[in-house]
Design a protein around this motif. Structure first.
Motif, PDB file in Angstrom:
ATOM      1  N   LYS A 268       0.801  -1.236   0.000  1.00 37.79           N
ATOM      2  CA  LYS A 268       0.000   0.000   0.000  1.00 37.79           C
ATOM      3  C   LYS A 268       0.831   1.282   0.000  1.00 37.79           C
ATOM      4  O   LYS A 268       0.298   2.362  -0.237  1.00 37.79           O
ATOM      5  N   CYS A 269       2.114   1.180   0.328  1.00 34.79           N
ATOM      6  CA  CYS A 269       2.927   2.407   0.442  1.00 34.79           C
ATOM      7  C   CYS A 269       2.998   3.139  -0.904  1.00 34.79           C
ATOM      8  O   CYS A 269       3.504   2.596  -1.887  1.00 34.79           O
ATOM      9  N   PRO A 270       2.499   4.386  -0.954  1.00 35.70           N
ATOM     10  CA  PRO A 270       2.486   5.095  -2.238  1.00 35.70           C
ATOM     11  C   PRO A 270       3.861   5.595  -2.668  1.00 35.70           C
ATOM     12  O   PRO A 270       4.047   5.999  -3.809  1.00 35.70           O
ATOM     13  N   LYS A 288      12.875   8.100   1.733  1.00 36.72           N
ATOM     14  CA  LYS A 288      11.799   8.045   0.730  1.00 36.72           C
ATOM     15  C   LYS A 288      10.422   8.314   1.327  1.00 36.72           C
ATOM     16  O   LYS A 288       9.501   8.715   0.631  1.00 36.72           O
ATOM     17  N   CYS A 289      10.276   8.057   2.631  1.00 32.69           N
ATOM     18  CA  CYS A 289       8.955   8.127   3.285  1.00 32.69           C
ATOM     19  C   CYS A 289       8.380   9.545   3.226  1.00 32.69           C
ATOM     20  O   CYS A 289       9.055  10.521   3.559  1.00 32.69           O
ATOM     21  N   THR A 290       7.135   9.648   2.795  1.00 31.94           N
ATOM     22  CA  THR A 290       6.474  10.962   2.736  1.00 31.94           C
ATOM     23  C   THR A 290       5.581  11.198   3.956  1.00 31.94           C
ATOM     24  O   THR A 290       4.849  12.185   4.017  1.00 31.94           O
ATOM     25  N   LYS A 291       5.620  10.261   4.910  1.00 33.58           N
ATOM     26  CA  LYS A 291       4.838  10.360   6.156  1.00 33.58           C
ATOM     27  C   LYS A 291       3.331  10.440   5.899  1.00 33.58           C
ATOM     28  O   LYS A 291       2.628  11.216   6.542  1.00 33.58           O
ATOM     29  N   CYS A 292       2.886   9.660   4.950  1.00 34.24           N
ATOM     30  CA  CYS A 292       1.451   9.692   4.623  1.00 34.24           C
ATOM     31  C   CYS A 292       0.630   8.921   5.656  1.00 34.24           C
ATOM     32  O   CYS A 292      -0.570   9.110   5.764  1.00 34.24           O
ATOM     33  N   GLY A 293       1.268   8.021   6.393  1.00 32.12           N
ATOM     34  CA  GLY A 293       0.557   7.298   7.453  1.00 32.12           C
ATOM     35  C   GLY A 293      -0.174   6.036   6.992  1.00 32.12           C
ATOM     36  O   GLY A 293      -0.793   5.357   7.805  1.00 32.12           O
ATOM     37  N   THR A 294      -0.078   5.700   5.704  1.00 31.25           N
ATOM     38  CA  THR A 294      -0.824   4.537   5.206  1.00 31.25           C
ATOM     39  C   THR A 294      -0.374   3.247   5.903  1.00 31.25           C
ATOM     40  O   THR A 294      -1.201   2.423   6.309  1.00 31.25           O
ATOM     41  N   CYS A 295       0.933   3.074   6.064  1.00 31.46           N
ATOM     42  CA  CYS A 295       1.428   1.829   6.690  1.00 31.46           C
ATOM     43  C   CYS A 295       0.888   1.699   8.110  1.00 31.46           C
ATOM     44  O   CYS A 295       0.511   0.605   8.548  1.00 31.46           O
ATOM     45  N   PHE A 296       0.822   2.812   8.823  1.00 31.40           N
ATOM     46  CA  PHE A 296       0.310   2.815  10.198  1.00 31.40           C
ATOM     47  C   PHE A 296      -1.150   2.353  10.222  1.00 31.40           C
ATOM     48  O   PHE A 296      -1.561   1.618  11.098  1.00 31.40           O
TER      49      PHE A 296
END
Ligand code: SF4
Ligand code: SF4
Ligand code: SF4
Length: 329
Positions: A268-270, A288-296
């Motif tokens: 799911k990580c965009p 690379k992480c954009t801190k979108c929170g999807t993984c959480f």
């Protein structure tokens, strides 16, 4: 009323209330629909009937728009004097998902935020004003423990900055500067003296703005500072968001002892920021992480392997050998 007279409607100092001199310089009654809706009931049932409800200073009932982190959202009509606790927990059904109540913002965008230890406050015009909020439009936004109060102030000041008509300086420029400072604080760029500067801008707007919008606009900042000052200080001094909400101040981290390599987060990580492999502990590439929170959000609760960190450094990645998830795990 100015438009009805064929002139351009614009804010102006109002030294005389419109019920003394309004439309065509005649006494005019200007009220909102909720107030008018009470009139036929009072005429039909009498003033004594109406004043049976409410408190000494706030009579009758009040309609609140109950929204935010609350189980039952919607419009509720309660007698004046009902406690915030009754409205939020008895009528509203409390906070969903077992989260903890943090604050309630009343009165619309320029209202104030009221903390948990004031839940037994009885709602009324004077009571709400005394604690730094207001009845205003009857809005009631419930916030849970995941809400950052500095970001709440930034959000409402941003709204009010947009709403400012620009006619007078304390509101037009004052709000713009307040928004800039609050945005910097939520992005970890706050500095010494910011709180004092925000207080000075608030004071100026309250004293010198031309209309009620500018005069009440500092309320979201002033009330959150009054009840949640430690959150401002954590953002400015420690570059930490205690509610783990401000994107620039948090990192996502996969706990190697909890990850079961289900691959859900990596799929799911965009940003393609998760180093994944079968039977291997997953690792987030912080660059690379954009801190979108999807993984959480997608990591199954029974694993709960993705955590948010704020202030503390992200632990270094585990070795390739330690990444292997053995059957006994
Ligand atoms: S206080 Fe704000 S909205 Fe009111 S007149 Fe001044 S600039 Fe316009
Ligand atoms: S927070 Fe978003 S970008 Fe970062 S690792 Fe998780 S899913 Fe990917
Ligand atoms: S979703 Fe959770 S358990 Fe599954 S791989 Fe990602 S971090 Fe590990």
């Amino acid at each position: 009323m100015t438009a009805l007279e064929g002139r351009v409607g614009e804010p102006r100092p109002k030294y005389t209330r419109s019920n003394i001199k309004g439309l065509w310089e005649k006494p005019s009654v200007l009220n909102n629909v909720e107030t008018w809706a009470n009139v036929p009931l009072i005429i039909n049932n009498g003033a004594d009937w109406f004043t049976e409800y409410g408190t000494d200073t706030s009579k009758g009932t009040k309609i609140f728009s109950l929204v935010g982190k609350i189980t039952n959202t919607g419009l509720v009509e309660v007698p004046m004097g009902t406690t915030l606790r009754d409205i939020i927990f008895t009528i509203g059904g409390g906070i969903p998902g077992g989260r903890k109540f943090k604050a309630v913002q009343t009165g619309g965008p320029s209202g104030g935020c009221i903390p948990e230890d004031m839940l037994d406050l009885q709602v009324g015009f004077d009571e709400l004003t005394k604690v730094g909020s207001m009845m205003g439009s009857g809005g009631m936004i419930v916030m849970d423990e995941d809400t950052c109060m500095v970001d709440v102030a930034r959000y409402f000041i941003a709204f009010l900055t947009d709403e400012s008509c620009g006619k007078c300086l304390p509101c037009r420029e004052g709000l713009r500067q307040m928004l800039k400072i609050l945005t910097n604080i939520t992005q970890g760029k706050g500095k010494e003296g910011d709180i004092e500067l925000l207080e000075a801008l608030s004071e100026t707007a309250k004293e010198a703005a031309l209309c009620a919008l500018g005069k009440s606009a500092p309320n979201p900042f002033l009330s959150t500072l009054q009840y949640f000052r430690e959150e401002y200080e954590a953002h400015i001094h420690d570059k930490r968001c205690p509610a783990l909400s401000c994107k620039e101040l948090i990192s996502y981290y996969i706990d190697p002892t909890q990850c079961k390599a289900c691959m859900m987060c990596a799929r799911k990580c965009p940003a393609d920021a998760i180093d994944s492999a079968k039977n291997r502990v997953h690792i987030i590439d912080q660059d690379k992480c954009t801190k979108c929170g999807t993984c959480f959000e997608v990591c199954p609760p029974r694993f709960g392997a993705v955590t948010k960190l704020s202030g503390e450094p992200v632990p270094p990645p585990v070795s390739e050998e330690d990444r292997i998830i053995r059957k006994s795990k």
